[in-house]
Motif scaffolding. Structure first.
Motif: not given
Lengths: 360, 360
Positions: B142, B178, B202-206, B209-210, B213-214, B234
């Protein structure tokens, strides 16, 4: 970014660079007061000093007359003619689990792990020499000149799943594969099966498949059965070969004669290929045919139905290989053979054969 | 065994050690006749001379002012709170396949690969510095201070599956996550499903998985559906979490309300855990619930039923990461983002939902 040197640490701590070197290299032959040691470590932390291993390799860090790279190699030879033989770990998750366990234990002892395959015809020795590796863990090599060359080269070496190459100052770690083969076949016999296919990698003297094959024959003999060469499928270790053998078994069962009701695959990855192949031939596991594997890779417990198998604790095997390596690096001799125990893990891929079902 | 030195090769070939060094290091600034080159290479082969990389590291082999270790690192961070977080590759076969592909391609370019996990709180930079690594391939980090430190440290770096950290002279390789999430959810929607669980790490910004999810939300929106937070699971990437989520889904379906008829797991290993967990709750895939995964790891094609998934070519991703690294090592700038294409692979874990079945 200016690199912090040992001189900077010495200056910060108010001692000589030599003293810093003694402390950071944990030199036991020099007496240092606890106060000085604490001051140097604090200075090193404050300046974020990182010793260069490359410099150390050619520097004064020698143990038993040998320079230390603080790096060991894990060599995964491509001894089987599998389609994926250019890749070090694709064909069998056994390798990645084993490697992860070795890396974990070596990391805790401040060693790094270089992982390497070898191109055909290339000697592993070249890698060991060119990297000044402190030691090497070799998986599944057959007795060969390479091993003899290792012996002459005289670096700490741990052999994994090797037969006929141990002795001398070599350390060897393996399972009792003949016993394992016996356990697998015995379980199928106890469950009422008599026509049991043997599906394995190449059956080559002094290889693990050969040993497991001996164990399979031992169990058959105990039940007064001789082995039938038509039931022996020796190809290569891998999913694809399992699927191939499945097609052959399905064809044999369709052609009449006594039905094959069970199969012992000498690695789980081959067993999984076998199950997939049987499913593609319209045969269900365990309803139509029972399958037992060997290894207990992660996937054995993940698939549906779960795979009944002979478990060797792969993580423990990796930890133990690393610990034997660390002992050898520290000059603690533990030459000889370490045998990792096995156990039968019953899941859902073997079913008891009823009297009626056996006779078709 | 006496080590063969560059002097031995020089004597055998009848040239100076400097000439041998020029030839073996492929120094383009010095003019050497083809005859001399051939004689030196023959002498080197005959004597089985192996240059020491450790010596080279501190020697004269410098490219762009930097010493060359001919070794790169592959760092597999433990960013997820999985139970296996001390092990570098156990939790997901994606890593071992990727690593094998990187090692294969780097080996062909005469580089070795150091594989490392990191202890919590330890900076990867320390490994890079202490080993004088020529470059580093980092998976799934990350955005963090670590990446900024890499940037300051200015060594060739290839980021894999990272968002928000590229730019500058960093090379990044990833899928369009995405879009991938959209493709997976869209397939389930096209097959008639409307209550679709989203099971991921885990749905974490950037994070990937995030992004997936989008994409899932994009597809739902296209069908005029809003996402239902009760359908979002999540946890962490891994088999165990998939099995946990399965139990929750089975319980939700038993409690009444509209039935969940499909699930999108954002990694295959999680999807396989989901299928196993559903089977343990008495639910069959795809008869009772459809499952789609993401990655196309080897197991996806091995399991019964085969897993329908969004394929990213992991081997190609590894090869491409290695090629980008080799370009960077050779000073060829290819900074920017390389996007690996995906495709839907239909196997047997998704079935079309009939009108009647949907309303329960």
């Amino acid at each position: 970014m200016k690199k912090v040197s040992i001189k900077d640490v010495a200056k910060e701590a108010g001692v000589s660079p030599t003293t810093v070197s003694y402390i950071l290299n944990n030199n036991k032959n020099v007496s240092i007061t606890p106060e000085t040691r604490a001051r140097v470590l604090a200075a090193s932390d404050k300046l974020k000093y990182v010793p260069s291993q490359a410099a150390k390799t050619l520097g004064s860090s020698r143990v038993m007359g040998r320079t230390q790279s603080k790096m060991i190699g894990v060599v995964i030879p491509q001894t089987e003619d599998s389609v994926d033989d250019a890749y070090i770990m694709l064909s069998n998750p056994f390798y990645s689990t084993f490697l992860s366990a070795v890396e974990y234990e070596m990391r805790r002892a401040n060693y790094h792990v270089l992982v390497t395959g070898t191109n055909r015809g290339q000697s592993y020795i070249e890698v060991v020499k060119s990297r000044a590796l402190d030691g090497v863990i070799i998986i599944g090599i057959y007795p060969s000149e390479d091993v003899d060359e290792y012996r002459r080269f005289n670096i700490p070496t741990v052999l994994v799943d090797c037969y006929g190459s141990s002795g001398g100052d070599f350390v060897s770690i393996r399972t009792d594969d003949r016993l394992g083969g016996y356990m697998a076949a015995k379980h199928l016999l106890e469950m009422g099966h008599r026509r049991i296919a043997f599906v394995s990698g190449e059956i080559k003297a002094d290889g693990v498949n050969y040993m497991r094959f001996q164990g399979y024959r031992d169990a058959l003999a105990e039940y007064g059965l001789d082995f039938d060469s038509e039931l022996v499928f020796g190809g290569y270790v891998g999913f694809s070969y399992g699927a191939e053998a499945a097609a052959a078994i399905a064809a044999a069962n369709k052609s009449g004669g006594r039905r094959i009701t069970a199969a012992f695959a000498t690695s789980d990855i081959t067993a999984i290929g076998l199950i997939k192949g049987l499913s593609e031939s319209g045969l269900r596991v365990p309803e139509d045919i029972s399958v037992i594997g060997f290894d207990d890779i992660d996937y054995a417990g993940m698939c549906v139905p779960g795979l009944t198998t002979i478990r060797q604790n792969i993580i423990e095997k990796g930890h133990e290989a690393a610990r034997l390596m660390i002992d050898a690096l520290n000059g603690k001799s533990s030459a000889g053979e370490k045998i990792i125990p096995m156990q039968l893990v019953e899941r859902a891929s073997v079913k008891r054969l009823t009297e009626n079902a056996e006779v078709v």
